[in-house]
Design a protein around this motif. Structure first.
Motif, mmCIF file in Angstrom:
data_model
loop_
_atom_site.group_PDB
_atom_site.id
_atom_site.type_symbol
_atom_site.label_atom_id
_atom_site.label_comp_id
_atom_site.label_asym_id
_atom_site.label_seq_id
_atom_site.Cartn_x
_atom_site.Cartn_y
_atom_site.Cartn_z
ATOM 1 N N VAL A 1 93.816 22.129 37.079
ATOM 2 C CA VAL A 1 93.300 21.327 36.530
ATOM 3 C C VAL A 1 93.065 21.576 35.475
ATOM 4 O O VAL A 1 91.532 22.617 35.261
ATOM 5 C CB VAL A 1 92.340 19.962 36.769
ATOM 6 C CG1 VAL A 1 93.051 19.317 38.197
ATOM 7 C CG2 VAL A 1 91.223 20.315 37.493
ATOM 8 N N SER A 2 92.963 20.761 33.768
ATOM 9 C CA SER A 2 91.911 21.382 32.935
ATOM 10 C C SER A 2 90.301 20.933 33.359
ATOM 11 O O SER A 2 90.916 19.869 33.877
ATOM 12 C CB SER A 2 92.679 20.771 31.306
ATOM 13 O OG SER A 2 92.340 19.050 31.473
ATOM 14 N N ASP B 1 89.297 18.962 30.583
ATOM 15 C CA ASP B 1 89.051 17.223 30.338
ATOM 16 C C ASP B 1 89.811 16.335 31.657
ATOM 17 O O ASP B 1 89.002 15.984 31.904
ATOM 18 C CB ASP B 1 89.883 17.675 29.550
ATOM 19 C CG ASP B 1 89.936 17.615 27.740
ATOM 20 O OD1 ASP B 1 88.385 17.689 27.600
ATOM 21 O OD2 ASP B 1 90.484 17.564 27.050
ATOM 22 N N GLU B 2 90.486 17.146 32.279
ATOM 23 C CA GLU B 2 90.863 16.165 33.906
ATOM 24 C C GLU B 2 89.582 16.902 34.603
ATOM 25 O O GLU B 2 89.730 15.596 35.843
ATOM 26 C CB GLU B 2 92.610 17.267 34.296
ATOM 27 C CG GLU B 2 93.306 16.757 33.129
ATOM 28 C CD GLU B 2 94.609 17.074 33.665
ATOM 29 O OE1 GLU B 2 96.022 17.021 33.910
ATOM 30 O OE2 GLU B 2 94.281 18.651 33.807
ATOM 31 N N LEU B 3 88.795 17.733 34.584
ATOM 32 C CA LEU B 3 87.861 17.914 35.821
ATOM 33 C C LEU B 3 86.807 17.028 35.560
ATOM 34 O O LEU B 3 86.298 15.795 36.243
ATOM 35 C CB LEU B 3 87.222 18.751 35.821
ATOM 36 C CG LEU B 3 86.523 19.306 36.807
ATOM 37 C CD1 LEU B 3 86.538 18.773 38.109
ATOM 38 C CD2 LEU B 3 85.764 20.955 36.646
ATOM 39 N N GLN C 1 87.282 13.761 33.821
ATOM 40 C CA GLN C 1 87.643 12.928 33.998
ATOM 41 C C GLN C 1 87.607 12.364 35.057
ATOM 42 O O GLN C 1 86.905 10.812 35.529
ATOM 43 C CB GLN C 1 88.904 12.519 33.130
ATOM 44 C CG GLN C 1 88.813 12.706 31.549
ATOM 45 C CD GLN C 1 90.305 12.324 31.383
ATOM 46 O OE1 GLN C 1 91.510 12.304 32.547
ATOM 47 N NE2 GLN C 1 90.459 12.052 30.096
ATOM 48 N N LEU C 2 87.928 13.668 36.037
ATOM 49 C CA LEU C 2 87.696 12.873 38.349
ATOM 50 C C LEU C 2 86.017 12.714 37.958
ATOM 51 O O LEU C 2 86.082 11.831 38.908
ATOM 52 C CB LEU C 2 88.595 14.273 37.956
ATOM 53 C CG LEU C 2 90.179 14.034 38.133
ATOM 54 C CD1 LEU C 2 90.920 15.527 39.215
ATOM 55 C CD2 LEU C 2 90.360 12.867 39.073
#
Length: 103
Positions: free
Chosen positions: A10-11, A13-15, A17-18
């Motif tokens: 995951v990028s 940013d995705e991390l 957000q998670l």
């Protein structure tokens, strides 16, 4: 157990957000667990001020001085009705006593 493991990329940013979503969910669950179950047993600070006929700043001052004890729920402060009503009754009783001794 190793055969059930899967690696996912995951990028950044995705991390973020998670992780943010997980933290918000955990905080929400914690807040619900800590919140009084029956809010009708509590007064808001505005209700206490109206009941006593004073400003909200006065209620904050009494709370800060420890004269009354509020329960903090997130950004809200709630005051048990039993405590506030008892204090209101004591104030009314003291006022009546003062009138009788002065008269």
């Amino acid at each position: 157990m190793a055969e059930n493991m899967e690696m996912v990329l995951v990028s950044r940013d995705e991390l973020q957000q998670l992780i943010g979503a997980s933290v918000r969910c955990a905080l929400e669950e914690y807040g619900q667990a800590q919140a009084p179950q029956e809010t009708s047993e509590y007064y808001t600070i505005r209700q206490v001020a109206e009941k006593w006929g004073v400003s909200i700043a006065t209620i904050w001052r009494h709370e800060k001085l420890g004269h009354i004890k509020g329960q903090r729920i997130g950004r809200r402060v709630l005051f048990p009705k039993e405590q506030i009503d008892r204090i209101k009754n004591l104030k009314a009783t003291n006022r009546d006593a003062d009138k009788n001794t002065k008269g």
